[in-house]
Motif scaffolding. Structure first.
Motif, PDB file in Angstrom:
ATOM      1  N   ASN A  49       3.997  10.353  -5.163  1.00  0.00           N
ATOM      2  CA  ASN A  49       3.054  10.224  -6.289  1.00  0.00           C
ATOM      3  C   ASN A  49       1.609  10.320  -5.796  1.00  0.00           C
ATOM      4  O   ASN A  49       0.774  10.955  -6.430  1.00  0.00           O
ATOM      5  CB  ASN A  49       3.314   8.883  -7.005  1.00  0.00           C
ATOM      6  N   LEU A  50       1.328   9.718  -4.643  1.00  0.00           N
ATOM      7  CA  LEU A  50      -0.026   9.850  -4.073  1.00  0.00           C
ATOM      8  C   LEU A  50      -0.321  11.331  -3.806  1.00  0.00           C
ATOM      9  O   LEU A  50      -1.378  11.841  -4.195  1.00  0.00           O
ATOM     10  CB  LEU A  50      -0.126   9.030  -2.780  1.00  0.00           C
ATOM     11  N   ARG A  51       0.631  12.014  -3.168  1.00  0.00           N
ATOM     12  CA  ARG A  51       0.381  13.426  -2.842  1.00  0.00           C
ATOM     13  C   ARG A  51       0.224  14.282  -4.106  1.00  0.00           C
ATOM     14  O   ARG A  51      -0.486  15.286  -4.081  1.00  0.00           O
ATOM     15  CB  ARG A  51       1.517  13.976  -1.952  1.00  0.00           C
ATOM     16  N   GLY A  52       0.859  13.870  -5.198  1.00  0.00           N
ATOM     17  CA  GLY A  52       0.753  14.648  -6.434  1.00  0.00           C
ATOM     18  C   GLY A  52      -0.444  14.281  -7.284  1.00  0.00           C
ATOM     19  O   GLY A  52      -0.738  14.977  -8.254  1.00  0.00           O
ATOM     20  N   THR A  53      -1.119  13.178  -6.963  1.00  0.00           N
ATOM     21  CA  THR A  53      -2.206  12.680  -7.815  1.00  0.00           C
ATOM     22  C   THR A  53      -3.571  12.773  -7.143  1.00  0.00           C
ATOM     23  O   THR A  53      -4.577  13.085  -7.786  1.00  0.00           O
ATOM     24  CB  THR A  53      -1.947  11.189  -8.183  1.00  0.00           C
ATOM     25  N   ALA A  54      -3.610  12.492  -5.838  1.00  0.00           N
ATOM     26  CA  ALA A  54      -4.900  12.240  -5.160  1.00  0.00           C
ATOM     27  C   ALA A  54      -5.887  13.391  -5.282  1.00  0.00           C
ATOM     28  O   ALA A  54      -7.095  13.154  -5.423  1.00  0.00           O
ATOM     29  CB  ALA A  54      -4.640  11.925  -3.682  1.00  0.00           C
ATOM     30  N   LEU A  55      -5.385  14.636  -5.274  1.00  0.00           N
ATOM     31  CA  LEU A  55      -6.337  15.755  -5.276  1.00  0.00           C
ATOM     32  C   LEU A  55      -7.027  15.927  -6.629  1.00  0.00           C
ATOM     33  O   LEU A  55      -8.060  16.595  -6.711  1.00  0.00           O
ATOM     34  CB  LEU A  55      -5.655  17.057  -4.836  1.00  0.00           C
ATOM     35  N   ALA A  56      -6.469  15.303  -7.684  1.00  0.00           N
ATOM     36  CA  ALA A  56      -7.114  15.365  -9.002  1.00  0.00           C
ATOM     37  C   ALA A  56      -8.176  14.268  -9.156  1.00  0.00           C
ATOM     38  O   ALA A  56      -8.955  14.292 -10.107  1.00  0.00           O
ATOM     39  CB  ALA A  56      -6.060  15.197 -10.096  1.00  0.00           C
ATOM     40  N   LEU A  57      -8.217  13.319  -8.239  1.00  0.00           N
ATOM     41  CA  LEU A  57      -9.124  12.165  -8.368  1.00  0.00           C
ATOM     42  C   LEU A  57     -10.393  12.380  -7.528  1.00  0.00           C
ATOM     43  O   LEU A  57     -10.549  13.413  -6.873  1.00  0.00           O
ATOM     44  CB  LEU A  57      -8.409  10.879  -7.933  1.00  0.00           C
ATOM     45  N   GLY A  58     -11.270  11.372  -7.557  1.00  0.00           N
ATOM     46  CA  GLY A  58     -12.575  11.479  -6.882  1.00  0.00           C
ATOM     47  C   GLY A  58     -12.469  11.472  -5.360  1.00  0.00           C
ATOM     48  O   GLY A  58     -11.368  11.428  -4.790  1.00  0.00           O
ATOM     49  N   THR A  59     -13.654  11.489  -4.713  1.00  0.00           N
ATOM     50  CA  THR A  59     -13.681  11.747  -3.261  1.00  0.00           C
ATOM     51  C   THR A  59     -13.240  10.545  -2.421  1.00  0.00           C
ATOM     52  O   THR A  59     -12.869  10.722  -1.273  1.00  0.00           O
ATOM     53  CB  THR A  59     -15.093  12.159  -2.806  1.00  0.00           C
ATOM     54  N   ARG A  60     -13.330   9.332  -3.000  1.00  0.00           N
ATOM     55  CA  ARG A  60     -12.866   8.155  -2.238  1.00  0.00           C
ATOM     56  C   ARG A  60     -11.834   7.411  -3.081  1.00  0.00           C
ATOM     57  O   ARG A  60     -12.061   7.182  -4.274  1.00  0.00           O
ATOM     58  CB  ARG A  60     -14.048   7.226  -1.923  1.00  0.00           C
ATOM     59  N   GLN A  61     -10.746   7.033  -2.469  1.00  0.00           N
ATOM     60  CA  GLN A  61      -9.669   6.331  -3.191  1.00  0.00           C
ATOM     61  C   GLN A  61      -9.007   5.327  -2.254  1.00  0.00           C
ATOM     62  O   GLN A  61      -8.916   5.576  -1.055  1.00  0.00           O
ATOM     63  CB  GLN A  61      -8.576   7.335  -3.619  1.00  0.00           C
ATOM     64  N   ARG A  62      -8.556   4.228  -2.856  1.00  0.00           N
ATOM     65  CA  ARG A  62      -7.745   3.278  -2.070  1.00  0.00           C
ATOM     66  C   ARG A  62      -6.413   3.104  -2.785  1.00  0.00           C
ATOM     67  O   ARG A  62      -6.382   2.777  -3.980  1.00  0.00           O
ATOM     68  CB  ARG A  62      -8.462   1.932  -1.929  1.00  0.00           C
ATOM     69  N   TRP A  63      -5.339   3.374  -2.082  1.00  0.00           N
ATOM     70  CA  TRP A  63      -3.990   3.294  -2.666  1.00  0.00           C
ATOM     71  C   TRP A  63      -3.207   2.160  -2.016  1.00  0.00           C
ATOM     72  O   TRP A  63      -3.254   1.984  -0.791  1.00  0.00           O
ATOM     73  CB  TRP A  63      -3.221   4.599  -2.408  1.00  0.00           C
ATOM     74  N   VAL A  64      -2.477   1.414  -2.837  1.00  0.00           N
ATOM     75  CA  VAL A  64      -1.530   0.431  -2.318  1.00  0.00           C
ATOM     76  C   VAL A  64      -0.138   0.892  -2.764  1.00  0.00           C
ATOM     77  O   VAL A  64       0.145   0.985  -3.968  1.00  0.00           O
ATOM     78  CB  VAL A  64      -1.823  -0.995  -2.852  1.00  0.00           C
ATOM     79  N   LEU A  65       0.695   1.236  -1.791  1.00  0.00           N
ATOM     80  CA  LEU A  65       2.040   1.744  -2.086  1.00  0.00           C
ATOM     81  C   LEU A  65       3.021   0.574  -2.037  1.00  0.00           C
ATOM     82  O   LEU A  65       3.174  -0.061  -0.984  1.00  0.00           O
ATOM     83  CB  LEU A  65       2.464   2.794  -1.065  1.00  0.00           C
ATOM     84  N   VAL A  66       3.651   0.291  -3.173  1.00  0.00           N
ATOM     85  CA  VAL A  66       4.542  -0.872  -3.275  1.00  0.00           C
ATOM     86  C   VAL A  66       5.995  -0.392  -3.381  1.00  0.00           C
ATOM     87  O   VAL A  66       6.312   0.463  -4.216  1.00  0.00           O
ATOM     88  CB  VAL A  66       4.201  -1.707  -4.532  1.00  0.00           C
ATOM     89  N   ASP A  67       6.851  -0.939  -2.561  1.00  0.00           N
ATOM     90  CA  ASP A  67       8.284  -0.632  -2.653  1.00  0.00           C
ATOM     91  C   ASP A  67       9.039  -1.769  -1.959  1.00  0.00           C
ATOM     92  O   ASP A  67       8.466  -2.474  -1.138  1.00  0.00           O
ATOM     93  CB  ASP A  67       8.608   0.699  -1.961  1.00  0.00           C
ATOM     94  N   TYR A  68      10.325  -1.930  -2.306  1.00  0.00           N
ATOM     95  CA  TYR A  68      11.090  -2.962  -1.590  1.00  0.00           C
ATOM     96  C   TYR A  68      11.862  -2.400  -0.420  1.00  0.00           C
ATOM     97  O   TYR A  68      12.526  -3.154   0.295  1.00  0.00           O
ATOM     98  CB  TYR A  68      11.972  -3.770  -2.535  1.00  0.00           C
ATOM     99  N   ASP A  69      11.792  -1.073  -0.228  1.00  0.00           N
ATOM    100  CA  ASP A  69      12.584  -0.438   0.825  1.00  0.00           C
ATOM    101  C   ASP A  69      11.690  -0.144   2.042  1.00  0.00           C
ATOM    102  O   ASP A  69      10.853   0.770   1.995  1.00  0.00           O
ATOM    103  CB  ASP A  69      13.179   0.855   0.258  1.00  0.00           C
ATOM    104  N   PRO A  70      11.854  -0.904   3.126  1.00  0.00           N
ATOM    105  CA  PRO A  70      10.943  -0.726   4.268  1.00  0.00           C
ATOM    106  C   PRO A  70      11.080   0.654   4.923  1.00  0.00           C
ATOM    107  O   PRO A  70      10.100   1.196   5.439  1.00  0.00           O
ATOM    108  CB  PRO A  70      11.362  -1.835   5.244  1.00  0.00           C
TER     109      PRO A  70
END
Ligand SMILES: C[S@@+](CC[C@H](N)C(=O)[O-])C[C@H]1O[C@@H](n2cnc3c(N)ncnc32)[C@H](O)[C@@H]1O
Length: 279
Positions: A49-70
């Motif tokens: 989802n980050l790879r599919g979204t980030a290029l449409a957003l602004g020049t600086r972004q902070r993402w927190v990726l949440v999952d229960y699967d390490p």
């Protein structure tokens, strides 16, 4: 429920091309005034989802990726490093440069069933997810929507399964296979009885009732001969799910599977995207 990084990798190109670009642009406009928006990606898996979204957003972004699967969270760091133009490990995860964007990434292991609001007191600018909400129950949706509304958080979600797949050419066992698959799809997926195909409509409806503008858009997978590997894997997944229901003879499953794995099979899988913004 567990997902393999190979499956998530295989579906990524179809996921990215299928999402509704107008809705993605609207989600991006919502963040346009923020210096470095904080984005929580729920059920982030291997980071698609980050790879599919980030290029449409602004020049600086902070993402927190949440999952229960390490294992998936660990794969996400590898896949993101490979995707970026430059990548640097940080104490929390990674700092990435990609097409003139600077993206800081953290990974967070959490069970969303236990806590649908893993951001706690660090309120994000956007909550997002891909291919997650068809796993959840109506009760979980109530808890999640209440948590969003409490802090007036925006939600952008994509690729939520909402209609059964249509295979072509037709096969005599399609009806039997589809009914059995849908029965299996409606099973508990770790969040209570699954809302399945109804989940995305329910989320839109509940958020509207809580004071949001909610817009849905189609993001169906339209899979053709060039997606042969994905079609094969999808058909295998269907066959396994149907076997678990013990309602279709193995000979019928085998015949259907052989036909579906033949070159020339096409498939449309119904998905929806949703952008919900507080009024
Ligand atoms: C279909 S995958 C989608 C992954 C990713 N968003 C993508 O688009 O490739 C669903 C994801 O939800 C995660 N997941 C399922 N149940 C969860 C739970 N209770 N808590 C946290 N993550 C969960 C799975 O580990 C998996 O990564």
């Amino acid at each position: 429920m567990s997902f393999s990084p190979e499956w998530l990798r295989l579906r990524e190109p179809a996921d990215h091309r299928s999402r509704d670009k107008a809705l993605l642009a609207k989600a991006a406009s919502h963040l346009a005034g923020k210096d470095e928006p904080v984005i929580y990606d729920l059920g982030a898996g291997a980071g698609s989802n980050l790879r599919g979204t980030a290029l449409a957003l602004g020049t600086r972004q902070r993402w927190v990726l949440v999952d229960y699967d390490p294992a998936l969270l660990s794969a996400s760091l590898d896949f993101l490093s490979a995707w970026a133009d430059k990548s640097r490990p940080t104490a929390a995860g990674l700092e990435l440069e990609k097409s003139n964007k600077l993206v800081r990434v953290e990974v967070k292991r959490a069970d969303l069933n236990a806590n649908p609001a893993p951001w706690g007191d660090s309120i994000p600018d956007l909550v997002t997810s891909a291919a997650l909400f068809d796993l959840v129950s109506e009760n979980w949706i109530d808890r999640f929507c209440a948590a969003l509304a409490k802090d007036k958080l925006a939600l952008y979600t994509t690729l939520v399964h909402d209609k059964t797949a249509k295979w072509s050419p037709t096969h005599d066992a399609d009806k039997q296979m589809t009914e059995a698959f849908e029965r299996d799809f409606g099973k508990e997926k770790g969040f209570g009885p699954s809302a399945g195909n109804k989940a995305i409509g329910l989320i839109g409806k509940k958020l509207k009732a809580l004071g949001y503008d909610a817009e849905l858009a189609d993001s169906d997978w339209i899979l053709g001969p060039e997606d042969h590997a994905l079609i094969e894997a999808l058909a295998e997944g269907w066959a396994n799910a149907v076997r678990e229901t013990r309602s279709v003879p193995e000979s019928v499953i085998q015949s259907w599977l052989a036909a579906r794995k033949a070159r020339g099979t096409t498939c449309i899988v119904g998905h929806k995207d949703l952008l919900a913004l507080p009024r």
